[in-house]
Every structure is written in C-alpha cells, then in structure tokens.
Motif scaffolding. Structure first.
Motif, mmCIF file in Angstrom:
data_model
loop_
_atom_site.group_PDB
_atom_site.id
_atom_site.type_symbol
_atom_site.label_atom_id
_atom_site.label_comp_id
_atom_site.label_asym_id
_atom_site.label_seq_id
_atom_site.Cartn_x
_atom_site.Cartn_y
_atom_site.Cartn_z
ATOM 1 N N SER A 88 11.883 4.631 4.577
ATOM 2 C CA SER A 88 10.680 3.623 4.580
ATOM 3 C C SER A 88 11.067 2.371 5.054
ATOM 4 O O SER A 88 10.023 1.759 5.368
ATOM 5 C CB SER A 88 10.403 3.512 2.849
ATOM 6 O OG SER A 88 11.503 3.304 2.205
ATOM 7 N N GLU A 160 0.410 15.085 2.904
ATOM 8 C CA GLU A 160 1.069 14.505 4.254
ATOM 9 C C GLU A 160 0.026 15.230 5.355
ATOM 10 O O GLU A 160 -0.431 14.643 6.226
ATOM 11 C CB GLU A 160 2.304 15.320 4.256
ATOM 12 C CG GLU A 160 3.320 13.966 5.358
ATOM 13 C CD GLU A 160 4.597 14.707 5.028
ATOM 14 O OE1 GLU A 160 5.232 13.866 4.521
ATOM 15 O OE2 GLU A 160 4.957 15.836 5.846
ATOM 16 N N VAL A 163 -3.189 13.476 5.526
ATOM 17 C CA VAL A 163 -3.099 12.098 6.147
ATOM 18 C C VAL A 163 -2.934 12.183 7.482
ATOM 19 O O VAL A 163 -3.312 11.306 8.484
ATOM 20 C CB VAL A 163 -1.909 11.239 5.481
ATOM 21 C CG1 VAL A 163 -1.559 10.117 6.339
ATOM 22 C CG2 VAL A 163 -2.375 10.980 4.059
ATOM 23 N N TYR A 204 -7.609 8.813 4.528
ATOM 24 C CA TYR A 204 -6.169 8.083 4.338
ATOM 25 C C TYR A 204 -5.830 7.465 2.966
ATOM 26 O O TYR A 204 -4.663 7.359 2.455
ATOM 27 C CB TYR A 204 -6.015 7.351 5.332
ATOM 28 C CG TYR A 204 -5.001 6.401 5.740
ATOM 29 C CD1 TYR A 204 -3.771 6.851 6.257
ATOM 30 C CD2 TYR A 204 -4.734 4.953 5.041
ATOM 31 C CE1 TYR A 204 -2.630 6.426 6.320
ATOM 32 C CE2 TYR A 204 -3.345 4.405 5.006
ATOM 33 C CZ TYR A 204 -2.525 5.099 5.658
ATOM 34 O OH TYR A 204 -1.168 4.518 5.872
ATOM 35 N N ALA A 208 -2.758 8.233 0.620
ATOM 36 C CA ALA A 208 -1.782 7.231 0.840
ATOM 37 C C ALA A 208 -1.559 6.902 -0.775
ATOM 38 O O ALA A 208 -0.256 6.775 -1.174
ATOM 39 C CB ALA A 208 -2.317 5.778 1.254
ATOM 40 N N GLU A 211 0.797 9.812 -1.475
ATOM 41 C CA GLU A 211 2.106 9.821 -0.943
ATOM 42 C C GLU A 211 2.944 8.745 -1.494
ATOM 43 O O GLU A 211 4.214 9.136 -1.531
ATOM 44 C CB GLU A 211 1.815 9.438 0.616
ATOM 45 C CG GLU A 211 0.957 10.611 1.489
ATOM 46 C CD GLU A 211 2.294 11.308 2.612
ATOM 47 O OE1 GLU A 211 2.717 10.427 3.087
ATOM 48 O OE2 GLU A 211 2.084 12.186 2.272
ATOM 49 N N THR A 212 2.275 7.876 -2.141
ATOM 50 C CA THR A 212 3.310 6.681 -2.675
ATOM 51 C C THR A 212 3.418 6.867 -4.103
ATOM 52 O O THR A 212 4.093 5.924 -4.971
ATOM 53 C CB THR A 212 2.658 5.439 -2.443
ATOM 54 O OG1 THR A 212 1.412 5.258 -2.763
ATOM 55 C CG2 THR A 212 2.909 4.917 -0.830
ATOM 56 N N ASN A 249 7.292 1.751 0.267
ATOM 57 C CA ASN A 249 6.366 2.786 1.035
ATOM 58 C C ASN A 249 4.913 2.265 0.981
ATOM 59 O O ASN A 249 4.004 2.492 1.699
ATOM 60 C CB ASN A 249 6.418 4.077 0.166
ATOM 61 C CG ASN A 249 7.445 4.971 0.817
ATOM 62 O OD1 ASN A 249 7.615 4.927 2.126
ATOM 63 N ND2 ASN A 249 8.083 5.844 -0.022
ATOM 64 N N VAL A 253 2.267 2.040 3.902
ATOM 65 C CA VAL A 253 1.153 2.547 4.054
ATOM 66 C C VAL A 253 0.012 1.725 4.198
ATOM 67 O O VAL A 253 -0.786 1.660 4.866
ATOM 68 C CB VAL A 253 0.708 3.553 3.011
ATOM 69 C CG1 VAL A 253 1.581 4.713 2.977
ATOM 70 C CG2 VAL A 253 0.687 2.932 1.510
#
Lengths: 341, 172
Positions: A88, A160, A163, A204, A208, A211-212, A249, A253
């Motif tokens: 990251s 992922e 995204v 996105y 995001a 993903e975080t 992260n 993002v």
C-alpha cells in the motif's frame, strides 16, 4: 546523478512522511467525524480539541507488549503485517500529485515516477497485499482470524475484478495507462472523467469500499461475528502495521479516484478562462483537497450505513457489479469507435 | 555493467527461491517462496524493457494463481510431515527418468544456445509509428501477427471456465 538518485529519494522521503502523518490524522478525523455525526465531541483530552491524540496513540502502540501466540507460525506471523503494509505504501510511486514545477531553477515533476503501465502497476501492487491478510489469519493458528482472513481474501478477489474492469473503461476514455497522461487527457477533453464515466465511478466507489474493508463491507472484521477478523491475535506495533495499511489503502484508493475521475491535480473547470484565478492555488493543493473530500465520503458512509450480510456482498459483487462493469466497457468502446470514425 | 549485475542477482534469486520452493518442509512456506520467485521473474521482465509483461506477471501469477494455491494448501490440511505421505502407487523410477529427460533437454538447449546464438525474429509486418510504447507493441502484435493463437487461447479459457462451473454445480 541528481535526477536519477537524489531527487527521487527526496521525493520518496517526502511522500512517505506525508502519507504516514496523513494516516495519523485521518484516524483522528475519523473519530471526530463519527463523533459529530452521533452528536458527541470525540477525543478532547490530549491537546486542544484532541489534536495531539494521534501522537499519544502512536506512543501507546509502541510501548505495548508484542504478543505472539504460542502455537503461531512465527516466521509467517511476523511477515504478514509487512506484506500488507509495503504494497500500500509503494503504490504511491505512480500517483501524480502535480505537474512539472520549477524548483530552484530545475524542472521537478511532482510524482515519483510516470510508468507507462502506471494504472496496472497499482492493480498488481494491490494484488500482493492480499497475501498479508490470508497469511496473517492463517499463521495466528486461531479460529476467528482464519475465518476473517478467508472472508477477506474472497471479498478482495471478487471486488478486485470489478474495480479492474472499471479501469479498462477509463483507459479507453483516456487512451493511456499512464496516470499523468490520464490527468492530461481530462485537461484536453475539458471534462472530468467522473462525468464521462459515471457508471465506472459508481462501481469503483463500491469496489473501493470493499477493497479497503470499510463499512458497509467491513465483514472481514465484523466485531459481532469475528471478534476482530484476521488481526485478532495481533497486538502492539504489529497490529499497528495492519491498522496503518488499512488507512494507507483508503488514501491510495481516494488518490487513484481523484486521478482517474476527478481531474487529479487540475483546478476545477480547467478550460474556463474567467476561473483562471483558481490556478493561483498550487496544483498539489487541489489534489490534496480532492483526495480529502473523497476520504471524508468514506468516513461519512461509515457513520451512515449498516453492514451488509456476507451472501449479499458476494451477490452484489459477482451478479451486479461485474456484469455492469463489462457492459460499461462495451458501451464505452462502441461510443469511442462511433465518435472516432 | 549495472545491467549485468542486476541480471545475475535476479537470476540467482529466481534459482534460489526455486530451490527453496521444493525443499521447504512447510507447504505454505513453499507457496510464499513461489511468490518471491514470480516477483523476481517480473523484475527480469522490467530489465528487458517489458514493463507490461512484468505487471501482468505479477497480477496473473503472483496475484491470482498463487492465491488459489495458497487457499488449497491452507484448506487441505498438510500439517503432516512429508514422510507420512508415502504412497504405494508412487513411481519413483518413472519420475526420475522423466526428470532426467527434461534435464538433458535443458542442457541441450543451453549448449546449442552457446554454440549457435538465436537470431531475433523480425516481425512480419513492421510496427506502425504510433506503437511507441510497450503496451501498444504487445497489443499490435497480438491483434495482427498472433491473432489466431490469441483467439484460440481465449476460447480455451472460456471452455475451462464453463467446465469449472459445470463441475462445481452439477444440478445446473
């Protein structure tokens, strides 16, 4: 020599320090925003309005006892937080904070490097971070971390895909994978890609959050089900590394979203002549402001939305976001071909 | 000079991690060494000026395929020491013979490579001037000279995907 080694090293030091300080204060900001939403004051004791709270927190984490569970896989247990944090941090290598500026009579670009595969580099770096989470959960030799890390890695791998597919439509719109050229394409088109690619921005944004591991997708660390998820057994500074990685992260993002969808370092309405006084504010300040606006959205969402159920999360990712992203690529490509001919 | 140092360092790392992959006692450690191995292969690609391939190597192999390996290794309990895996059906002699054949092949390739260095095959159609950087060159080659293999490979992946879904859900 100076351009090859000294200048990049100085930039790396600046970026790393900046990111770490931002993370410290992002945690404070998060606590404050949560508190204001819930009509509380938040941290108030350390310094005026709690501005020194992050420093106190860091000191606390440093002096805490560092426990390794007896049956843990020591080698992997130590490595896991490092594997999470390093990717990251190195993602910042390709993020453009501003265009070339003249500093002491020397042209200095305000980014560490401009790879012609910049966007893919970020994807690849993010792909490595998953290992830390899987290994952290596995090496603890404990039930809750293992369950948390399985959930987390499944979630990361699923989102992922969505995204990365949104990146494809942005690349089609910009005609380049270089982060700098994507910003310049937005300047040339005179419009932020947020308005050209609203569907991609939406996907996105959702991806995001997932993903975080942030609300409403923070299932990997759902307290009511999994104690604390993959980092349950970690304490002291090793826990701090996971914590640091999560907030780093978030910044990554947000910075990527700023670059791809909100014109990066460009001032608002870069092609409107009578607004040129906005250009008096340095480009990197615009970049920082936009990134912080997006970070605020993260905190706002956390204070607003409840957590998803796990099967709902998977359904949303695989059955809605990925097909939508693919459809968006097809439409973008078709429009591009029609407009181009 | 610098390039040579970098090459030999990366090559040594690749070989070293490769050896560790097959000698490590713990299967999870093996998988981790495999990841390190792939990362250094990506570094070799960067050294050759193929940044695109390097990034794809990391995304596909290190980020995708090996994560699946890790899942399998973690979920299938392999905490028994390797000795416990002794299997009556294991054909040690056959395996050894095959490895010797492959080793001979590798040595032969190395010897021929030194005796008669390969010539770089020129692309059949010259690259257009707009194909300036690495990604554009790869894309241009894939969609002109290597179009058929490229499409066949994509069909193969599609078939594999459908097959996986059918195997996973028999009641479909």
């Amino acid at each position: 020599m100076i351009d090859l080694i000294v200048l990049p090293l100085i930039k790396i030091v600046f970026v790393l320090t900046g990111v770490l300080i931002t993370v410290m204060y992002l945690v404070l900001l998060e606590r404050k925003v949560q508190a204001w939403v819930q009509a509380r004051l938040g941290p108030m004791r350390v310094g005026p309005h709690g501005v020194l709270q992050p420093i106190a927190d860091v000191v606390k984490l440093f002096v805490k006892e560092d426990v390794t569970p007896v049956r843990a896989e020591k080698w992997v247990f130590t490595l896991a937080p490092i594997i999470v944090l390093v990717p990251s941090l190195i993602a910042f290598a390709v993020i453009p904070f501003g265009p070339e500026v003249n500093l002491f009579g020397r042209p200095v670009p305000l980014y560490i490097t401009d790879l012609n595969v910049g966007l893919l580099y970020i994807v690849s770096v993010a792909a490595i971070g998953v290992y830390g989470i899987i290994l952290g959960g596995w090496s603890s030799n404990s039930k809750y971390p293992l369950l948390g890390s399985l959930r987390s890695s499944a979630q990361l791998i699923s989102y992922e895909l969505a995204v990365t597919l949104t990146f494809v439509s942005v690349i089609l719109a910009a005609g380049s994978l270089s982060m700098v050229q994507i910003v310049e394409a937005q300047h040339a088109n005179g419009v932020w890609f947020a308005f050209v690619q609203p569907v991609a921005l939406f996907i996105y944004g959702v991806g995001a959050l997932a993903e975080t591991n942030r609300n409403p997708f923070d299932l990997p660390e759902a307290e009511s089900e999994l104690v604390a998820g993959f980092h349950t057994e970690y304490s002291g500074m090793r826990f701090a590394l996971f914590f640091l990685a999560e907030y780093t992260n978030m910044i990554v993002v947000s910075a990527v979203a700023t670059t791809l969808f909100f014109g990066g370092w460009l001032r608002p309405f870069p092609n409107v002549e009578w607004l040129s006084f906005l250009g008096l504010v340095p480009a990197w300040i615009w970049f920082t402001l936009k990134t912080f606006a997006l970070l605020y959205v993260f905190l706002w969402i956390r204070a607003t939305l409840p957590r998803y159920r796990y099967d709902q999360l998977m359904q949303l990712g695989w059955k809605w976001l990925i097909p939508l992203a693919i459809a968006n690529i097809v439409v973008t490509a078709a429009v591009k071909v029609i407009l181009g001919s | 000079m610098g390039e040579a140092i970098a090459f030999y360092t990366f090559a040594a790392m690749i070989l070293g991690f490769g050896v560790l992959v097959i000698t490590a006692r713990n299967t999870v450690h093996s998988v981790l060494f495999l990841v390190a191995n792939f990362l250094f292969v990506a570094a070799l690609y960067v050294l050759l000026g193929a940044q695109f391939l390097a990034v794809i190597q990391v995304i596909v192999y290190a980020g995708g395929i090996v994560v699946l390996y890790l899942f399998v290794v973690m979920l299938v309990n392999l905490k028994r020491p390797p000795e416990a895996h002794r299997d009556r059906r294991r054909k040690t002699g056959l395996g050894l013979a095959f490895s010797l054949v492959i080793l001979a092949e590798v040595v032969a390739i190395a010897v021929f490579g030194i005796v008669q260095p390969a010539q770089l095959a020129a692309p059949k159609a010259p690259l257009p001037p707009e194909a300036a950087n690495n990604i554009e060159q790869v894309g241009w080659m894939l969609y002109t000279q290597y179009l058929v293999p490229f499409e066949v490979a994509s069909m193969l992946l599609l078939v594999a995907m459908v097959g996986a879904i059918v195997l996973a859900r028999r009641e479909l």
